[in-house]
Design an enzyme around this catalytic site. Structure first.
Site, PDB file in Angstrom:
ATOM      1  N   GLU A   1      36.925   6.823  30.485  1.00  0.00           N
ATOM      2  CA  GLU A   1      35.513   6.849  30.087  1.00  0.00           C
ATOM      3  C   GLU A   1      35.223   8.123  29.287  1.00  0.00           C
ATOM      4  OE1 GLU A   1      32.201   4.827  32.481  1.00  0.00           O
ATOM      5  OE2 GLU A   1      31.726   6.926  32.805  1.00  0.00           O
TER       6      GLU A   1
ATOM      7  N   GLU B   1      24.024  -3.199  39.160  1.00  0.00           N
ATOM      8  CA  GLU B   1      24.856  -3.525  40.317  1.00  0.00           C
ATOM      9  C   GLU B   1      24.344  -2.814  41.574  1.00  0.00           C
ATOM     10  OE1 GLU B   1      25.864  -2.511  37.356  1.00  0.00           O
ATOM     11  OE2 GLU B   1      27.779  -3.413  36.763  1.00  0.00           O
TER      12      GLU B   1
ATOM     13  N   GLY C   1      28.484  11.216  35.556  1.00  0.00           N
ATOM     14  CA  GLY C   1      28.795  10.344  36.690  1.00  0.00           C
ATOM     15  C   GLY C   1      30.210  10.519  37.196  1.00  0.00           C
ATOM     16  N   ARG C   2      31.178  10.522  36.285  1.00  0.00           N
ATOM     17  CA  ARG C   2      32.587  10.591  36.699  1.00  0.00           C
ATOM     18  C   ARG C   2      32.994  11.975  37.179  1.00  0.00           C
ATOM     19  NH1 ARG C   2      31.514   9.462  31.536  1.00  0.00           N
ATOM     20  NH2 ARG C   2      32.201  10.849  29.883  1.00  0.00           N
TER      21      ARG C   2
ATOM     22  N   HIS D   1      58.174  -1.549  43.049  1.00  0.00           N
ATOM     23  CA  HIS D   1      58.463  -2.975  43.221  1.00  0.00           C
ATOM     24  C   HIS D   1      57.458  -3.815  42.446  1.00  0.00           C
ATOM     25  CE1 HIS D   1      61.462  -2.007  46.259  1.00  0.00           C
ATOM     26  NE2 HIS D   1      60.639  -1.023  46.581  1.00  0.00           N
TER      27      HIS D   1
ATOM     28  N   LYS E   1      23.064   7.968  39.728  1.00  0.00           N
ATOM     29  CA  LYS E   1      22.502   9.052  38.919  1.00  0.00           C
ATOM     30  C   LYS E   1      21.204   8.593  38.252  1.00  0.00           C
ATOM     31  CE  LYS E   1      23.614  11.924  34.947  1.00  0.00           C
ATOM     32  NZ  LYS E   1      24.605  12.392  33.986  1.00  0.00           N
TER      33      LYS E   1
ATOM     34  N   LYS F   1      26.167  -3.869  28.920  1.00  0.00           N
ATOM     35  CA  LYS F   1      25.030  -3.860  29.861  1.00  0.00           C
ATOM     36  C   LYS F   1      23.834  -4.565  29.232  1.00  0.00           C
ATOM     37  CE  LYS F   1      25.935   0.626  32.046  1.00  0.00           C
ATOM     38  NZ  LYS F   1      25.420   1.983  32.235  1.00  0.00           N
TER      39      LYS F   1
HETATM   40  O1  F6P Z   1      28.473   2.300  33.218  1.00  0.00           O
HETATM   41  C1  F6P Z   1      29.015   3.548  33.239  1.00  0.00           C
HETATM   42  C2  F6P Z   1      28.251   4.506  34.101  1.00  0.00           C
HETATM   43  O2  F6P Z   1      27.172   5.009  33.411  1.00  0.00           O
HETATM   44  C3  F6P Z   1      29.157   5.600  34.594  1.00  0.00           C
HETATM   45  O3  F6P Z   1      29.293   6.630  33.699  1.00  0.00           O
HETATM   46  C4  F6P Z   1      28.517   5.967  35.870  1.00  0.00           C
HETATM   47  O4  F6P Z   1      29.386   6.685  36.688  1.00  0.00           O
HETATM   48  C5  F6P Z   1      28.151   4.604  36.413  1.00  0.00           C
HETATM   49  O5  F6P Z   1      27.762   3.874  35.274  1.00  0.00           O
HETATM   50  C6  F6P Z   1      27.089   4.578  37.469  1.00  0.00           C
HETATM   51  O6  F6P Z   1      25.890   5.095  36.989  1.00  0.00           O
HETATM   52  P1  F6P Z   1      24.737   5.506  37.971  1.00  0.00           P
HETATM   53  O7  F6P Z   1      25.232   6.594  38.848  1.00  0.00           O
HETATM   54  O8  F6P Z   1      23.615   5.964  37.090  1.00  0.00           O
HETATM   55  O9  F6P Z   1      24.343   4.294  38.777  1.00  0.00           O
END
Ligand code: F6P
Length: 537
Positions: A339, A200, A253-254, A370, A194, A498
């Site tokens: 979240e 990452e 995002g979620r 289990h 987003k 972060k």
């Molecule tokens: O770190 C949390 C977050 O902001 C989430 O809410 C989101 O889904 C994820 O990181 C990834 O963010 P992006 O889509 O901006 O890479």
């Protein structure tokens, strides 16, 4: 609480919870032969049976009073109508609008996505060597990974148009494991972010771009597309505008799998399946918007959770899909719910003063049985469970499926009915145990029972039913946000780590000394194990 009515409703609820036996379930069945039917409701293909909880008619009435006092219906209408329901970020929450309603920007993106999918499947868009794309790699994390990865895992079958792969963790072991299975000439890469700034994702995107260019030359960058709200950053990464699929920042995002973030699904499962996923979710939106409060599935799930968390003090909830294909559904819900609801201050900035979202965890049944079910059956604190059952399998092994369902139902029954000390003693006596052994062992074999669960049943796992299930939980989250007076659409809690990671990264590179005393000690130890020392570069 923010109004006298809400305060009164909240107090009434807590008073009910203080009554002796408030958490008991079996007496509710004893008193009402129709309880199972009375507490079962349907929306589209989804059945929710809430009878195995301690929500009595009286408790439900009090919960509905609270929902009315907190104007959950008003919040729902404002959210679905596009009002700013995420005030800390000054945004609407328009994930439901992504499911293909009337919004022109959404229609435009869906049309572009459909055209792209058709061109890839039809061979109008080919790889750098002229080969057809057989695999799609989605690079993203959190909401840019979990939803699509969960759906792909649930719905992909060997006859599907493309294979889908998901790369999330910045741990390059994940990439090394994945690249061994991928042919760069046939792999289409979606950078899903987003913000297009997530460390990452951008790190993994750079690794994968290097891999493409290494194998295919500069033409390899033509295998890249972007799914993002940040068009300038995607352009800066070298992805041309016609390969960027945007969405609005009003999509959290979620909640984003319905937007361009779902492109990997449309490619892997085919456009009709993606459309059907959206249509299923739309069906749940319509139910959420129109069903009376006492039959409204998302609200009922939310109210039951509030009763468990705030009135009875149960701090966790397990999600157990009795379907291997839904193995990642708990992981998706972990982000969606925790979240969204892991908040300690209300919209007014004051401490809420009560528990909010529970810890959510889960595994597919029967594996969970289990593993951690021991604690859920006999641990001191009840852990409510959502059992998700699918009536019909998509394999021919009827016996296996019956055993799967039998286990799910038996778990729910065991949690509810339990086994008393007298029963255990009688059983042991009948089996010939002596009195001393019975005295010593019987207490360990007691199940208290009265442990709550919801049962969610769908006829078959299809794109449409999965769309309904995901939207059900999304709307449950919105209801809880309204009930608790918190903002379910921001996530400031993920920011501090972060920011600090910038300093710890510099320290691990040996460029600086960073962090508190504990972090500095950990960094020194890691550098020592790496044969380096602080500040050594
Ligand atoms: O770190 C949390 C977050 O902001 C989430 O809410 C989101 O889904 C994820 O990181 C990834 O963010 P992006 O889509 O901006 O890479």
């Amino acid at each position: 609480m923010t109004s006298p009515d809400a305060d009164a409703a909240w107090s009434a609820l807590l008073a009910l919870a203080r009554r002796p036996g408030a958490g008991a379930i079996r007496p509710l069945f004893a008193a009402d032969a129709d309880r199972a039917a009375r507490f079962t409701h349907r929306a589209g293909d989804v059945l929710l049976d809430g009878s195995r909880t301690s929500v009595s008619a009286e408790v439900l009435a009090a919960l509905l009073d609270l929902a009315r006092a907190r104007d959950v219906a008003g919040f729902r209408d404002r959210m679905l109508g596009g009002a700013v329901v995420n005030p800390t970020e000054g945004r609407a929450a328009l994930h439901a609008a992504q499911r293909g309603g009337g919004d022109p920007a959404v229609r435009d993106t869906l049309a572009r996505m459909a055209g792209f999918v058709a061109a890839v499947h039809g061979g109008a868009i080919l790889g750098a060597t002229g080969a057809r794309f057989t695999d799609v790699l989605n690079i993203g994390i959190g909401g840019s990974d979990l939803g699509p990865a969960m759906v792909a895992r649930a719905l992909w079958t060997p006859g599907a148009p493309m294979r889908a792969h998901y790369l999330a963790n910045v741990d390059a072991h994940a990439w090394e494991a994945l690249r061994a299975r991928l042919d760069p000439a046939r792999t289409l890469v979606l950078v899903a972010s987003k913000t297009f700034t997530t460390q990452e994702t951008m790190t993994n995107a750079a690794l994968v771009r290097t891999w493409l260019v290494g194998a295919l030359g500069e033409a390899g960058t033509g295998h890249l597309a972007a799914l993002s709200t940040n068009l300038p950053a995607a352009a800066e990464f070298g992805i041309p505008a016609e390969r960027v699929f945007g969405f609005a920042d009003t999509v959290g995002g979620r909640f984003s799998l319905w937007s361009a973030i779902g492109l990997s699904l449309a490619l892997a499962l085919g456009w009709p399946a993606f459309e059907s996923l959206l249509a299923g979710a739309r069906g749940m939106d319509e139910h959420f918007a129109a069903a009376p409060l006492h039959e409204n599935l998302p609200l009922l799930l939310a109210l039951t959770e509030l009763w468990h968390v705030d009135a009875l003090g149960y701090p966790a909830r397990a999600v157990l899909p009795y379907d291997e294909r839904l193995a990642r559904f708990p992981a998706h819900l972990q982000q969606l719910e925790m979240e969204s609801l892991g908040k300690a201050v209300g919209l007014d900035g004051a401490a809420v003063g009560h528990a909010t979202g529970p810890v959510v965890f889960g595994e597919p049944g029967t594996n969970a049985q289990h593993s951690f079910m021991q604690l859920i059956h006999q641990g001191p604190t009840p852990v409510p469970v959502d059992f998700i059952l699918v009536a019909n399998p998509d394999h021919p092994h009827a016996d296996s499926h019956r055993k799967l369902l039998a286990n799910g139902l038996a778990q729910a029954e065991a949690l509810l009915v339990g086994k008393s000390l007298d029963q255990v003693r009688a059983e042991m006596q009948a089996a010939g145990a002596d009195a001393a052994r019975i005295d010593a062992i019987a207490p360990h074999r007691v199940f208290t029972g009265d442990r709550p669960s919801n049962l969610i049943l769908v006829p078959r796992l299809t794109p449409a039913t999965l769309g309904q299930l995901v939207a059900l939980y999304e709307h449950k989250v919105a209801c809880l946000g309204a009930l608790w007076g918190i903002n379910p659409f921001d996530q400031w809690g993920v920011e501090l780590g972060k920011v600090l990671a910038g300093g710890t990264l510099a320290a691990l590179e040996g460029r600086t000394v960073a962090g508190d005393a504990a972090t500095r000690a950990s960094i020194a130890e890691i550098l020592r194990l790496q044969g380096r020392s602080a500040g050594a570069g």
